[in-house]
Design an enzyme around this catalytic site. Structure first.
Site, PDB file in Angstrom:
ATOM      1  CG  ASP A 110      -5.530  -2.532  -3.815  1.00 51.54           C
ATOM      2  OD1 ASP A 110      -6.391  -1.883  -3.212  1.00 51.54           O
ATOM      3  OD2 ASP A 110      -4.335  -2.575  -3.469  1.00 51.54           O
ATOM      4  CD  GLN A 117      -2.882  -1.071  -0.043  1.00 46.44           C
ATOM      5  OE1 GLN A 117      -3.100  -0.039  -0.660  1.00 46.44           O
ATOM      6  NE2 GLN A 117      -3.407  -2.239  -0.426  1.00 46.44           N
ATOM      7  CG  HIS A 172      -1.363   2.767  -3.758  1.00 44.23           C
ATOM      8  ND1 HIS A 172      -1.914   2.659  -5.012  1.00 44.23           N
ATOM      9  CD2 HIS A 172      -1.829   1.701  -3.067  1.00 44.23           C
ATOM     10  CE1 HIS A 172      -2.664   1.572  -5.082  1.00 44.23           C
ATOM     11  NE2 HIS A 172      -2.623   0.970  -3.916  1.00 44.23           N
ATOM     12  CD  GLU A 229      -7.919   3.869   0.994  1.00 44.56           C
ATOM     13  OE1 GLU A 229      -8.334   3.947  -0.174  1.00 44.56           O
ATOM     14  OE2 GLU A 229      -6.746   4.142   1.311  1.00 44.56           O
ATOM     15  CG  HIS A 230      -6.896  -0.448   2.195  1.00 45.26           C
ATOM     16  ND1 HIS A 230      -6.390   0.770   1.771  1.00 45.26           N
ATOM     17  CD2 HIS A 230      -7.437  -1.040   1.105  1.00 45.26           C
ATOM     18  CE1 HIS A 230      -6.630   0.907   0.475  1.00 45.26           C
ATOM     19  NE2 HIS A 230      -7.261  -0.163   0.049  1.00 45.26           N
ATOM     20  CG  HIS A 259     -48.824  21.125   7.190  1.00 48.25           C
ATOM     21  ND1 HIS A 259     -48.491  22.385   6.778  1.00 48.25           N
ATOM     22  CD2 HIS A 259     -47.771  20.322   6.844  1.00 48.25           C
ATOM     23  CE1 HIS A 259     -47.283  22.354   6.203  1.00 48.25           C
ATOM     24  NE2 HIS A 259     -46.837  21.114   6.233  1.00 48.25           N
TER      25      HIS A 259
END
Length: 419
Positions: free
Chosen positions: A351, A255, A258, A320-321, A410
């Site tokens: 992924d 990761q 990236h 995130e992960h 109403h």
């Protein structure tokens, strides 16, 4: 990677580190906003001419190139793709399709009282724009992850934008049946999708990850065009007491490659495991310059005093992960984009081929939403149906509430039907 105990003599330093991670935010776009605002304004005013000007400057678009990629170009890319990659794309698309179909919300009706029906109907968005980055690496997987659930949802018009699209990305577009693909990227692509130009009609919603300029543009157009979420740098947290040190290190390195801004964290109360992972990371990241840079800057191994403390810290970070040791761990997970269970579930599988989406919330946005899904491409519309008998049953209660609020119109709108 920094190795810090959250208790004892290093407790204060650990608390400061954890606070900085918590305060990371999804993404800080302030420094690029002036540039992005100008791009958005120019394209809103200048249409195709402005779009082509920015695309030539930032995306390398040639004067002889059309904005629209033809289906023939996509087909050529598909046939030039190796059989192994074709097979991988087909497997990935099949799993993404199956997962999105299982996620699709259902239509239903209930009867809270005799003569009353309430429920929901599900309708697709009319159009979506799928942004596929084209920077450091080609990302055909992102095209499949964004276009496929939109197709399952029934979206009629699916537009893809990607700068300098790689052959692999064009091949994925052919496989997915994409018919509207533009070779533009960055803030200029987001502007075109949101506001429209002579060539590109505007869309209802924009999805997909991107760099700081793309994210800033998405946030700035969100008052006029729906977006999925701001997407910051990749994040990984592994919370483990007994995982494989080699496997954990491999996920952290994977990761981290990236982006130099990737957040990579191991949380454990097992000090021996922490030290083993630290050693493995050094070895595995040795020849991976991006990962090495990221791990040095944002990598951390946090040793908690207890297992419960490690779990609490994990939910505070809302990664995130997230990787955990066993299915039993899912009971305590509250905040995460996507969870990977056990030694044999490398995050890289998510992924590419597992099926759940890889467009996921970063910057602790996992506290309030999950990853991109088929739900991002549909509207759930509520339905209410009354017979005279049903209105007679519930109407007096509505009249009582409307009267208490002083909304006589109403109350009368109910009363007039009950006379």
């Amino acid at each position: 990677m920094k190795l810090v105990k959250t208790y004892g003599r290093t407790a204060k330093a650990a608390a400061a580190l954890i606070r900085s991670i918590e305060q990371r935010g999804a993404v800080s776009t302030a420094k690029v906003e002036p540039v992005v605002r100008k791009i958005l304004a120019d394209i809103r005013k200048g249409g195709d001419a402005a779009l082509r000007r920015y695309a030539a400057k930032f995306d390398g678009l040639q004067k002889t190139q059309t904005l629209l990629v033809s289906r023939e170009e996509m087909e050529t890319a598909w046939h030039a793709t190796s059989p192994e990659l074709q097979a991988a794309m087909m497997i990935a698309r099949g799993n993404i399709l199956a997962f999105a179909e299982a996620q699709m919300p259902k239509e239903w009706m209930i009867s809270p009282a005799d003569g009353v029906g309430t429920g929901q109907i599900v309708r697709p968005l009319g159009s979506v724009g799928c942004y596929v980055p084209g920077g450091r690496y080609p990302l055909p997987s992102t095209l499949l992850m964004t276009a496929t659930p939109a197709q399952v949802a029934g979206v009629e018009r699916i537009v893809v934008c990607s700068p300098k699209p790689a052959r692999e990305t064009l091949a994925a577009a052919w496989l997915a049946g994409v018919t509207e693909f533009y070779r533009v990227g960055g803030a200029q692509a987001i502007a075109a999708l949101a506001y429209g130009t002579e060539t590109i009609a505007p869309v209802n919603k924009i999805v997909g990850p991107g760099n700081l300029y793309v994210t800033a543009a998405k946030m700035l157009v969100s008052s006029e065009c729906g977006i999925d979420m701001p997407a910051g740098p990749t994040e990984i947290v592994v919370t483990s007491e007994r995982g494989s040190a080699a496997g954990i290190a491999a996920d952290l390195v994977a990761q981290a490659e990236h982006d130099p801004e990737t957040l990579a964290v191991l949380i454990t109360s097992n000090e021996a495991l922490a030290k083993s992972v630290a050693a493995e990371v050094k070895v595995q990241a040795r020849d991976n310059n991006v990962a090495k840079q990221s791990l040095a800057a944002q990598g951390a191994i946090l040793i908690a005093e207890t297992v419960a403390g490690a779990r609490e810290l994990t939910n505070r970070l809302a990664p995130e992960h997230l990787t955990v040791d066993s299915p039993a761990d899912l009971k305590w997970v509250q905040n995460a984009g996507s969870v990977f269970v056990g030694d044999y579930a490398p995050q890289s599988m998510g992924d590419y081929v597992s099926g759940p989406n890889h467009v996921l919330p970063t910057g602790r946005v996992g506290r309030v939403r999950g990853g991109l899904s088929v739900l991002d491409f549909v509207k759930i519309i509520t339905v209410q149906e009354y017979s005279r008998k049903g209105l007679g049953k519930l109407g007096p209660h509505a009249i009582a509430l409307a009267t208490a609020e002083g909304l006589t119109g109403h109350a009368e709108s109910v009363q007039v039907r009950m006379r």
